[in-house]
Design a protein around this motif. Structure first.
Motif, PDB file in Angstrom:
ATOM      1  N   MET A 117       7.227 -17.703  35.129  1.00  0.00           N
ATOM      2  CA  MET A 117       6.646 -18.726  36.004  1.00  0.00           C
ATOM      3  C   MET A 117       5.956 -19.786  35.147  1.00  0.00           C
ATOM      4  SD  MET A 117       3.735 -18.379  39.003  1.00  0.00           S
ATOM      5  CE  MET A 117       4.890 -18.150  40.348  1.00  0.00           C
ATOM      6  N   SER A 118       6.178 -21.056  35.463  1.00  0.00           N
ATOM      7  CA  SER A 118       5.549 -22.145  34.725  1.00  0.00           C
ATOM      8  C   SER A 118       4.082 -22.245  35.092  1.00  0.00           C
ATOM      9  CB  SER A 118       6.238 -23.470  35.048  1.00  0.00           C
ATOM     10  OG  SER A 118       6.002 -23.829  36.395  1.00  0.00           O
TER      11      SER A 118
ATOM     12  N   THR B 176       8.358  -1.714  42.972  1.00  0.00           N
ATOM     13  CA  THR B 176       9.250  -2.819  43.318  1.00  0.00           C
ATOM     14  C   THR B 176       8.680  -4.141  42.839  1.00  0.00           C
ATOM     15  OG1 THR B 176      10.024  -1.626  45.281  1.00  0.00           O
ATOM     16  CG2 THR B 176      10.412  -4.003  45.216  1.00  0.00           C
ATOM     17  N   LEU B 177       7.371  -4.299  42.997  1.00  0.00           N
ATOM     18  CA  LEU B 177       6.718  -5.531  42.563  1.00  0.00           C
ATOM     19  C   LEU B 177       6.831  -5.697  41.054  1.00  0.00           C
ATOM     20  CD1 LEU B 177       5.010  -8.031  43.133  1.00  0.00           C
ATOM     21  CD2 LEU B 177       2.967  -6.579  43.031  1.00  0.00           C
ATOM     22  N   VAL B 178       6.556  -4.641  40.310  1.00  0.00           N
ATOM     23  CA  VAL B 178       6.636  -4.705  38.851  1.00  0.00           C
ATOM     24  C   VAL B 178       8.064  -5.017  38.415  1.00  0.00           C
ATOM     25  CG1 VAL B 178       6.472  -3.366  36.714  1.00  0.00           C
ATOM     26  CG2 VAL B 178       4.661  -3.204  38.437  1.00  0.00           C
ATOM     27  N   ALA B 179       9.045  -4.376  39.057  1.00  0.00           N
ATOM     28  CA  ALA B 179      10.443  -4.636  38.719  1.00  0.00           C
ATOM     29  C   ALA B 179      10.794  -6.098  38.963  1.00  0.00           C
ATOM     30  CB  ALA B 179      11.358  -3.728  39.542  1.00  0.00           C
TER      31      ALA B 179
ATOM     32  N   GLY C 204      11.670 -11.575  36.471  1.00  0.00           N
ATOM     33  CA  GLY C 204      11.428 -13.008  36.575  1.00  0.00           C
ATOM     34  C   GLY C 204      11.578 -13.557  37.982  1.00  0.00           C
ATOM     35  N   ASP C 205      11.434 -12.717  38.993  1.00  0.00           N
ATOM     36  CA  ASP C 205      11.589 -13.131  40.384  1.00  0.00           C
ATOM     37  C   ASP C 205      10.367 -13.938  40.832  1.00  0.00           C
ATOM     38  OD1 ASP C 205      11.988 -13.420  43.074  1.00  0.00           O
ATOM     39  OD2 ASP C 205      12.355 -11.292  43.481  1.00  0.00           O
TER      40      ASP C 205
ATOM     41  N   ASN D 289       6.624  -7.452  30.550  1.00  0.00           N
ATOM     42  CA  ASN D 289       7.629  -6.496  30.065  1.00  0.00           C
ATOM     43  C   ASN D 289       7.002  -5.396  29.213  1.00  0.00           C
ATOM     44  OD1 ASN D 289       9.911  -7.614  31.311  1.00  0.00           O
ATOM     45  ND2 ASN D 289      10.128  -9.145  29.691  1.00  0.00           N
ATOM     46  N   ASN D 290       5.745  -5.603  28.795  1.00  0.00           N
ATOM     47  CA  ASN D 290       5.042  -4.573  28.034  1.00  0.00           C
ATOM     48  C   ASN D 290       4.290  -3.605  28.944  1.00  0.00           C
ATOM     49  OD1 ASN D 290       5.821  -5.758  25.563  1.00  0.00           O
ATOM     50  ND2 ASN D 290       4.077  -7.159  25.625  1.00  0.00           N
TER      51      ASN D 290
END
Length: 221
Positions: free
Chosen positions: A1-2, A32-35, A40-41, A86-87
């Motif tokens: 996200m910018s 689901t939120l973390v995924a 990048g959703d 991602n970490n």
């Protein structure tokens, strides 16, 4: 996200979602939120800001005192979190992870802020005579902890007093007494020993009492 997109999301974090993630009740589970975040959703980013933004803003307000600074901290915290998502391994709850990032962002903001009101800690500590007795014994306060918390004026006095403490002591007081972190957690956040936390906290509490004492004595009149 910018950064621009995040700002838009933060501005509307109390508004209902217009593009919810795929779930029956509109409230997705954390996995689901973390995924979604890690994929990048954009909808996941919006959901994270909506769900956790108010809490992070409350955290930042406790540290910063000024609304614009608090909003800047939340924006910095979300940007840092989204870059590092991602970490995230799921060892703690997502809310806990974000909370920690917001605290660190607050500490970084505090360190960068020019502090014109800061006073040397030794000037604020109790003075003792040669016989070991306090030179000016502290008076009993008519205002109790509960009534002080309930009083907006008293909260502002406490906030102003904390702002006058040297950074090292002020930060300890915020983390331990305002934010509620344990001695060990505070030590890890500041990269100091638990013993140093205890010493600075004791001195910070003494100094804050010195700053508040004239107002409390006035309450007795």
């Amino acid at each position: 996200m910018s950064e621009e997109g995040l700002f838009v999301s933060l501005a509307g974090m109390d508004a209902p979602r217009t593009r919810p993630l795929n779930s029956e009740d509109g409230e997705v589970d954390e996995a689901t939120l973390v995924a979604g975040l890690q994929a990048g959703d954009e909808a996941a980013f919006d959901e994270a800001v909506r769900r956790f933004g108010p809490h992070l803003l409350a955290v930042a307000r406790r540290f910063m005192g000024h609304e614009q600074d608090a909003q800047d901290v939340v924006q910095d915290a979300f940007l840092s979190a989204f870059k590092a998502i991602n970490n995230f391994q799921g060892d703690a709850k997502l809310s806990t992870w974000l909370h920690r990032i917001a605290v660190n962002a607050s500490l970084m903001k505090l360190r960068s802020r020019k502090r014109n009101q800061e006073r040397p800690i030794d000037d604020l500590l109790p003075k003792f005579q040669d016989n070991g007795h306090m030179a000016d014994a502290a008076a009993r306060w008519a205002v109790t902890h509960d009534t002080a918390v309930d009083s907006r004026e008293m909260r502002e006095l406490v906030r102003h007093g904390i702002d006058q403490l040297p950074e090292a002591h002020r930060t300890i007081l915020l983390l331990r007494d305002i934010e509620g972190h344990s001695t060990e957690e505070t030590a890890k956040l500041l990269d100091i020993t638990p013993g140093a936390v205890k010493t600075r906290l004791h001195r910070a509490r003494q100094a804050l009492r010195t700053l508040l004492d004239p107002h409390m004595r006035g309450a007795l009149a």
